[in-house]
Design a protein around this motif. Structure first.
Motif, PDB file in Angstrom:
ATOM      1  N   ALA A 184      25.315  24.223  82.604  1.00  0.00           N
ATOM      2  CA  ALA A 184      24.445  23.344  81.811  1.00  0.00           C
ATOM      3  C   ALA A 184      23.902  22.199  82.680  1.00  0.00           C
ATOM      4  CB  ALA A 184      25.193  22.798  80.605  1.00  0.00           C
ATOM      5  N   ALA A 185      24.738  21.666  83.542  1.00  0.00           N
ATOM      6  CA  ALA A 185      24.303  20.574  84.433  1.00  0.00           C
ATOM      7  C   ALA A 185      23.232  21.077  85.402  1.00  0.00           C
ATOM      8  CB  ALA A 185      25.496  20.017  85.201  1.00  0.00           C
ATOM      9  N   GLU A 186      23.414  22.304  85.897  1.00  0.00           N
ATOM     10  CA  GLU A 186      22.418  22.949  86.762  1.00  0.00           C
ATOM     11  C   GLU A 186      21.055  23.008  86.063  1.00  0.00           C
ATOM     12  OE1 GLU A 186      22.870  27.213  88.107  1.00  0.00           O
ATOM     13  OE2 GLU A 186      24.840  26.403  88.671  1.00  0.00           O
ATOM     14  N   TRP A 187      21.101  23.298  84.784  1.00  0.00           N
ATOM     15  CA  TRP A 187      19.875  23.456  83.992  1.00  0.00           C
ATOM     16  C   TRP A 187      19.424  22.148  83.351  1.00  0.00           C
ATOM     17  CZ3 TRP A 187      21.702  28.310  80.785  1.00  0.00           C
ATOM     18  CH2 TRP A 187      21.760  29.426  81.642  1.00  0.00           C
ATOM     19  N   SER A 188      20.166  21.074  83.573  1.00  0.00           N
ATOM     20  CA  SER A 188      19.870  19.759  82.948  1.00  0.00           C
ATOM     21  C   SER A 188      19.751  19.878  81.428  1.00  0.00           C
ATOM     22  CB  SER A 188      18.580  19.172  83.513  1.00  0.00           C
ATOM     23  OG  SER A 188      18.643  19.110  84.910  1.00  0.00           O
ATOM     24  N   CYS A 189      20.703  20.564  80.833  1.00  0.00           N
ATOM     25  CA  CYS A 189      20.681  20.713  79.369  1.00  0.00           C
ATOM     26  C   CYS A 189      22.071  20.433  78.819  1.00  0.00           C
ATOM     27  CB  CYS A 189      20.206  22.117  78.978  1.00  0.00           C
ATOM     28  SG  CYS A 189      21.426  23.426  79.187  1.00  0.00           S
ATOM     29  N   PRO A 190      22.164  20.111  77.527  1.00  0.00           N
ATOM     30  CA  PRO A 190      23.481  19.899  76.920  1.00  0.00           C
ATOM     31  C   PRO A 190      24.249  21.208  76.770  1.00  0.00           C
ATOM     32  CG  PRO A 190      21.709  19.068  75.494  1.00  0.00           C
ATOM     33  CD  PRO A 190      21.072  19.848  76.598  1.00  0.00           C
ATOM     34  N   TYR A 191      25.573  21.079  76.720  1.00  0.00           N
ATOM     35  CA  TYR A 191      26.439  22.228  76.462  1.00  0.00           C
ATOM     36  C   TYR A 191      27.349  21.905  75.276  1.00  0.00           C
ATOM     37  CZ  TYR A 191      30.312  25.494  76.808  1.00  0.00           C
ATOM     38  OH  TYR A 191      31.265  26.438  76.502  1.00  0.00           O
ATOM     39  N   TYR A 192      27.458  22.847  74.349  1.00  0.00           N
ATOM     40  CA  TYR A 192      28.347  22.701  73.195  1.00  0.00           C
ATOM     41  C   TYR A 192      29.185  23.954  73.042  1.00  0.00           C
ATOM     42  CZ  TYR A 192      25.760  18.656  71.498  1.00  0.00           C
ATOM     43  OH  TYR A 192      25.185  17.410  71.377  1.00  0.00           O
ATOM     44  N   GLU A 193      30.403  23.757  72.574  1.00  0.00           N
ATOM     45  CA  GLU A 193      31.227  24.885  72.171  1.00  0.00           C
ATOM     46  C   GLU A 193      31.262  24.888  70.650  1.00  0.00           C
ATOM     47  OE1 GLU A 193      34.955  24.946  74.355  1.00  0.00           O
ATOM     48  OE2 GLU A 193      33.828  25.557  76.139  1.00  0.00           O
ATOM     49  N   THR A 194      30.966  26.044  70.078  1.00  0.00           N
ATOM     50  CA  THR A 194      30.825  26.149  68.631  1.00  0.00           C
ATOM     51  C   THR A 194      31.749  27.230  68.078  1.00  0.00           C
ATOM     52  OG1 THR A 194      29.068  27.798  68.856  1.00  0.00           O
ATOM     53  CG2 THR A 194      28.372  25.484  68.677  1.00  0.00           C
ATOM     54  N   SER A 195      31.910  27.169  66.768  1.00  0.00           N
ATOM     55  CA  SER A 195      32.541  28.260  66.034  1.00  0.00           C
ATOM     56  C   SER A 195      31.747  28.439  64.750  1.00  0.00           C
ATOM     57  CB  SER A 195      33.997  27.937  65.700  1.00  0.00           C
ATOM     58  OG  SER A 195      34.459  28.860  64.730  1.00  0.00           O
ATOM     59  N   ALA A 196      31.133  29.596  64.625  1.00  0.00           N
ATOM     60  CA  ALA A 196      30.417  29.893  63.378  1.00  0.00           C
ATOM     61  C   ALA A 196      31.421  30.024  62.230  1.00  0.00           C
ATOM     62  CB  ALA A 196      29.599  31.172  63.524  1.00  0.00           C
ATOM     63  N   LYS A 197      32.661  30.347  62.557  1.00  0.00           N
ATOM     64  CA  LYS A 197      33.683  30.538  61.524  1.00  0.00           C
ATOM     65  C   LYS A 197      34.141  29.190  60.956  1.00  0.00           C
ATOM     66  CE  LYS A 197      37.680  33.380  60.610  1.00  0.00           C
ATOM     67  NZ  LYS A 197      38.469  34.476  61.159  1.00  0.00           N
ATOM     68  N   THR A 198      34.469  28.221  61.824  1.00  0.00           N
ATOM     69  CA  THR A 198      34.987  26.927  61.360  1.00  0.00           C
ATOM     70  C   THR A 198      33.870  25.889  61.223  1.00  0.00           C
ATOM     71  OG1 THR A 198      35.382  26.042  63.582  1.00  0.00           O
ATOM     72  CG2 THR A 198      37.151  27.374  62.595  1.00  0.00           C
ATOM     73  N   ARG A 199      32.678  26.241  61.645  1.00  0.00           N
ATOM     74  CA  ARG A 199      31.491  25.370  61.619  1.00  0.00           C
ATOM     75  C   ARG A 199      31.534  24.271  62.698  1.00  0.00           C
ATOM     76  NH1 ARG A 199      27.329  25.222  57.561  1.00  0.00           N
ATOM     77  NH2 ARG A 199      26.021  23.417  57.926  1.00  0.00           N
ATOM     78  N   GLN A 200      32.453  24.387  63.642  1.00  0.00           N
ATOM     79  CA  GLN A 200      32.572  23.412  64.733  1.00  0.00           C
ATOM     80  C   GLN A 200      31.254  23.291  65.502  1.00  0.00           C
ATOM     81  OE1 GLN A 200      35.771  24.229  67.554  1.00  0.00           O
ATOM     82  NE2 GLN A 200      34.543  23.378  69.203  1.00  0.00           N
ATOM     83  N   ASN A 201      30.710  22.083  65.536  1.00  0.00           N
ATOM     84  CA  ASN A 201      29.496  21.746  66.293  1.00  0.00           C
ATOM     85  C   ASN A 201      28.229  22.497  65.875  1.00  0.00           C
ATOM     86  OD1 ASN A 201      30.541  19.705  67.889  1.00  0.00           O
ATOM     87  ND2 ASN A 201      31.221  21.112  69.489  1.00  0.00           N
ATOM     88  N   VAL A 202      28.259  23.225  64.767  1.00  0.00           N
ATOM     89  CA  VAL A 202      27.080  24.004  64.368  1.00  0.00           C
ATOM     90  C   VAL A 202      25.907  23.075  64.033  1.00  0.00           C
ATOM     91  CG1 VAL A 202      26.137  25.612  62.657  1.00  0.00           C
ATOM     92  CG2 VAL A 202      28.395  26.026  63.649  1.00  0.00           C
ATOM     93  N   ASP A 203      26.130  22.125  63.134  1.00  0.00           N
ATOM     94  CA  ASP A 203      25.042  21.205  62.770  1.00  0.00           C
ATOM     95  C   ASP A 203      24.568  20.403  63.977  1.00  0.00           C
ATOM     96  OD1 ASP A 203      25.005  22.011  60.111  1.00  0.00           O
ATOM     97  OD2 ASP A 203      26.503  20.530  59.519  1.00  0.00           O
ATOM     98  N   GLU A 204      25.521  19.968  64.809  1.00  0.00           N
ATOM     99  CA  GLU A 204      25.183  19.144  65.970  1.00  0.00           C
ATOM    100  C   GLU A 204      24.202  19.846  66.903  1.00  0.00           C
ATOM    101  OE1 GLU A 204      29.203  17.684  64.581  1.00  0.00           O
ATOM    102  OE2 GLU A 204      28.091  19.561  64.616  1.00  0.00           O
ATOM    103  N   VAL A 205      24.442  21.127  67.159  1.00  0.00           N
ATOM    104  CA  VAL A 205      23.586  21.876  68.087  1.00  0.00           C
ATOM    105  C   VAL A 205      22.136  21.881  67.605  1.00  0.00           C
ATOM    106  CG1 VAL A 205      23.075  24.217  68.908  1.00  0.00           C
ATOM    107  CG2 VAL A 205      25.395  23.322  69.077  1.00  0.00           C
ATOM    108  N   TYR A 206      21.931  22.196  66.330  1.00  0.00           N
ATOM    109  CA  TYR A 206      20.564  22.250  65.800  1.00  0.00           C
ATOM    110  C   TYR A 206      19.933  20.858  65.746  1.00  0.00           C
ATOM    111  CZ  TYR A 206      21.381  27.138  64.626  1.00  0.00           C
ATOM    112  OH  TYR A 206      21.649  28.467  64.708  1.00  0.00           O
ATOM    113  N   THR A 207      20.732  19.856  65.380  1.00  0.00           N
ATOM    114  CA  THR A 207      20.208  18.486  65.293  1.00  0.00           C
ATOM    115  C   THR A 207      19.792  17.975  66.663  1.00  0.00           C
ATOM    116  OG1 THR A 207      21.568  18.035  63.358  1.00  0.00           O
ATOM    117  CG2 THR A 207      20.758  16.121  64.578  1.00  0.00           C
ATOM    118  N   VAL A 208      20.633  18.178  67.661  1.00  0.00           N
ATOM    119  CA  VAL A 208      20.315  17.721  69.024  1.00  0.00           C
ATOM    120  C   VAL A 208      19.054  18.418  69.534  1.00  0.00           C
ATOM    121  CG1 VAL A 208      21.107  17.810  71.434  1.00  0.00           C
ATOM    122  CG2 VAL A 208      22.639  16.983  69.642  1.00  0.00           C
TER     123      VAL A 208
END
Length: 194
Positions: A143-167
């Motif tokens: 992600a740093a190579e590409w100058s973009c954010p990196y998130y770890e998500t879980s579609a099952k637990t909803r971890q970081n799901v909203d954050e990814v789309y919002t960012v």
């Protein structure tokens, strides 16, 4: 009045990319409907649209969920051209899907001729930590190579799901505002020689 107001609501076009089976559809459906879909037919390409609140303002998000195994480059390239931002998903449990993210990034940059397009790298299936094959440091480095954010998500637990789309929507919005500013500045005092 009603019709005009509706047209003025900003629309942000997001494209989901990544190998087959990494959970692009599961993430999309979790974000759109709050559902986790365990069994899902491989996607052809599905489009979803939803009204959302972004930083206190109404807008719409349009998500194109592409198939991971896009056989036809021409179709894939057309999808990419329609996108304003990209979520590139790999499975934390499948190293090969992580390696394939480079191909998706390269294809998008080539088709759009733009390395600055809003882009987020997402490692999905974070809930399956016992099956993890991609370590956090490798993903952060990519992600740093590409100058973009990196998130770890879980579609099952909803971890970081909203954050990814919002960012991603914020990045798209910012890019549109920057383009408008450049356009306004460009119109002041410039003469055009034909």
């Amino acid at each position: 009045m009603g019709k005009k107001a509706k047209q003025e609501m900003p629309l942000h076009k997001v494209i989901m990319v990544g190998s087959g089976g990494v959970g692009k559809s599961a993430l999309t459906l979790q974000y759109m409907y709050g559902d986790f879909v365990e069994e899902y037919d491989p996607t052809k390409a599905d489009s979803y649209r939803k009204k959302v609140m972004l930083d206190g303002h109404d807008c719409q998000i349009d998500i194109l969920d592409t198939a991971g195994q896009e056989e036809y480059a021409a179709i894939r390239d057309n999808y990419y051209r329609s996108g304003e931002g990209f979520i590139c998903v790999f499975s934390l449990c499948e190293y090969e899907s992580f390696m394939h993210t480079q191909e998706f990034k390269d294809q998008i940059s080539r088709v759009l001729d733009d390395d600055k397009v809003p882009f987020i790298l997402v490692g999905n299936k974070a809930d399956l930590s016992q099956l993890r094959k991609v370590n956090y440091e490798d993903a952060v480095t990519k992600a740093a190579e590409w100058s973009c954010p990196y998130y770890e998500t879980s579609a099952k637990t909803r971890q970081n799901v909203d954050e990814v789309y919002t960012v991603l929507m914020r990045k798209i919005q910012q890019r549109k505002e920057n383009a408008k500013d450049r356009e306004r500045k460009g119109k002041k005092g410039k003469c055009l020689i034909l």
